[in-house]
Write a protein that holds these residues in place. Structure first.
Motif, mmCIF file in Angstrom:
data_model
loop_
_atom_site.group_PDB
_atom_site.id
_atom_site.type_symbol
_atom_site.label_atom_id
_atom_site.label_comp_id
_atom_site.label_asym_id
_atom_site.label_seq_id
_atom_site.Cartn_x
_atom_site.Cartn_y
_atom_site.Cartn_z
ATOM 1 N N ASP A 5 0.831 -1.210 0.000
ATOM 2 C CA ASP A 5 0.000 0.000 0.000
ATOM 3 C C ASP A 5 0.867 1.263 0.000
ATOM 4 O O ASP A 5 0.454 2.312 0.477
ATOM 5 N N TRP A 40 0.962 2.390 -5.193
ATOM 6 C CA TRP A 40 -0.058 1.462 -4.702
ATOM 7 C C TRP A 40 -0.885 2.074 -3.565
ATOM 8 O O TRP A 40 -1.894 1.491 -3.155
ATOM 9 N N ARG A 94 -5.113 0.779 -6.405
ATOM 10 C CA ARG A 94 -4.804 -0.619 -6.089
ATOM 11 C C ARG A 94 -4.176 -1.344 -7.272
ATOM 12 O O ARG A 94 -3.649 -2.445 -7.114
ATOM 13 N N GLU A 134 -8.296 -9.411 -7.286
ATOM 14 C CA GLU A 134 -8.921 -8.976 -6.036
ATOM 15 C C GLU A 134 -9.677 -10.111 -5.355
ATOM 16 O O GLU A 134 -9.739 -10.159 -4.128
ATOM 17 N N TYR A 156 -7.265 -6.744 3.611
ATOM 18 C CA TYR A 156 -7.434 -6.267 2.232
ATOM 19 C C TYR A 156 -8.679 -5.397 2.114
ATOM 20 O O TYR A 156 -8.698 -4.433 1.352
ATOM 21 N N TYR A 194 -7.710 -1.981 2.995
ATOM 22 C CA TYR A 194 -6.971 -1.377 1.876
ATOM 23 C C TYR A 194 -7.927 -0.919 0.787
ATOM 24 O O TYR A 194 -7.790 0.187 0.236
ATOM 25 N N THR A 217 -8.266 2.999 -0.680
ATOM 26 C CA THR A 217 -7.475 3.195 -1.900
ATOM 27 C C THR A 217 -8.338 3.021 -3.138
ATOM 28 O O THR A 217 -9.121 2.070 -3.240
#
Length: 274
Positions: free
Chosen positions: A185, A189, A193, A241, A252, A255, A259
């Motif tokens: 991340d 990134w 993503r 994903e 995740y 994240y 993002t």
């Protein structure tokens, strides 16, 4: 307005199709021998380089602007060879990708070659031919690059930056054992993503603009549309994903919440930061 060179375009498309069929056929033969169908991924980018080379050679002596032709050839070669080298280095020593292993398990009987052409190589070859249309069309544009073409070059450069830097940052992150099990991340990134997929899409928008030396070049818009659809919904973002959610779980999801999924945007602040 320059007339549409139907004859030249048709011959070029035929030549590219034949070259790609031979190219993909050789890769399939090697993959069968190696029992590793995922080597096709290494040759995805170089397949477009082949299309560009064939188109460049076919257009010699025609009315296409020489500067535009050479620029498109070079840009396609840089993009395709970089991608091929990156994937080849990334996959070295890892054996067949589990996506292809899972696909091969679905074959119950019948001809192996027919199965492979239907499930893997036929589609890959067809996509190279269709997605490379901007590269093919650009070789027959009479006008100089101009403003639209210059914007295309800038977009190509932006796209290559996101793709190459994103790949480099991810490779560096994974090479550190202390990052095992963690989510990347940082850097690009942290803004998207999928900086590499975003960059890939923008590269093809740029190449499409280089095919707009005449109004008939707009037909090539199918190229960035198809490429972006692939990256978002089929072999790219969607597949990756799903796997990340299975392997990383709640981390995740955090994240994802902070993002952007594709277009680069400043990271959102998490609740813990508020």
């Amino acid at each position: 307005m320059n007339a549409i060179p139907w004859g030249d375009l048709a011959l070029n498309l035929l030549a590219v199709t034949l070259a790609v069929v031979i190219f993909v056929g050789l890769i399939m033969a090697a993959a069968i021998r190696l029992k590793n169908q995922s080597i096709i991924d290494i040759f995805w980018g170089p397949g477009f380089v082949l299309a560009a080379i064939v188109s460049y050679l076919m257009s010699i002596g025609g009315d296409g602007n020489d500067t535009r032709r050479l620029v498109v050839l070079l840009l396609t070669a840089i993009w395709g060879l970089r991608l091929g080298l990156y994937i080849g280095n990334r996959n070295r020593g890892h054996g067949e990708d589990r996506r292809y292993t899972s696909m091969m398990r679905q074959r119950k009987s019948g001809s192996l070659i027919v199965f492979l052409v239907r499930r893997i190589y036929g589609m890959q070859g067809a996509l190279i031919v269709v997605v490379s249309l901007p590269v093919q069309f650009a070789m027959y544009q009479e006008r100089s690059i101009g403003v639209i073409g210059s914007i295309g070059i800038v977009l190509w450069a932006i796209g290559l930056f996101f793709e190459a830097v994103g790949d480099w940052q991810l490779a560096r992150f994974k090479s550190d054992p202390s990052n095992a099990g963690k989510i990347m991340d940082r850097g690009l990134w942290g803004w998207t993503r999928h900086p590499n997929y975003f960059g890939d899409s923008v590269v093809w928008v740029g190449l499409f603009l280089l095919a707009l030396g005449a109004p008939w070049g707009v037909v090539a818009i199918v190229s960035p549309i198809i490429m972006t659809k692939l990256l978002l919904s089929f072999s790219g973002k969607a597949v990756l994903e799903r796997g990340m959610r299975r392997s990383r779980g709640e981390a995740y999801d955090v994240y994802v919440a902070s993002t952007s999924g594709f277009f680069p945007m400043p990271p959102k602040r998490s609740r813990a930061d508020v």
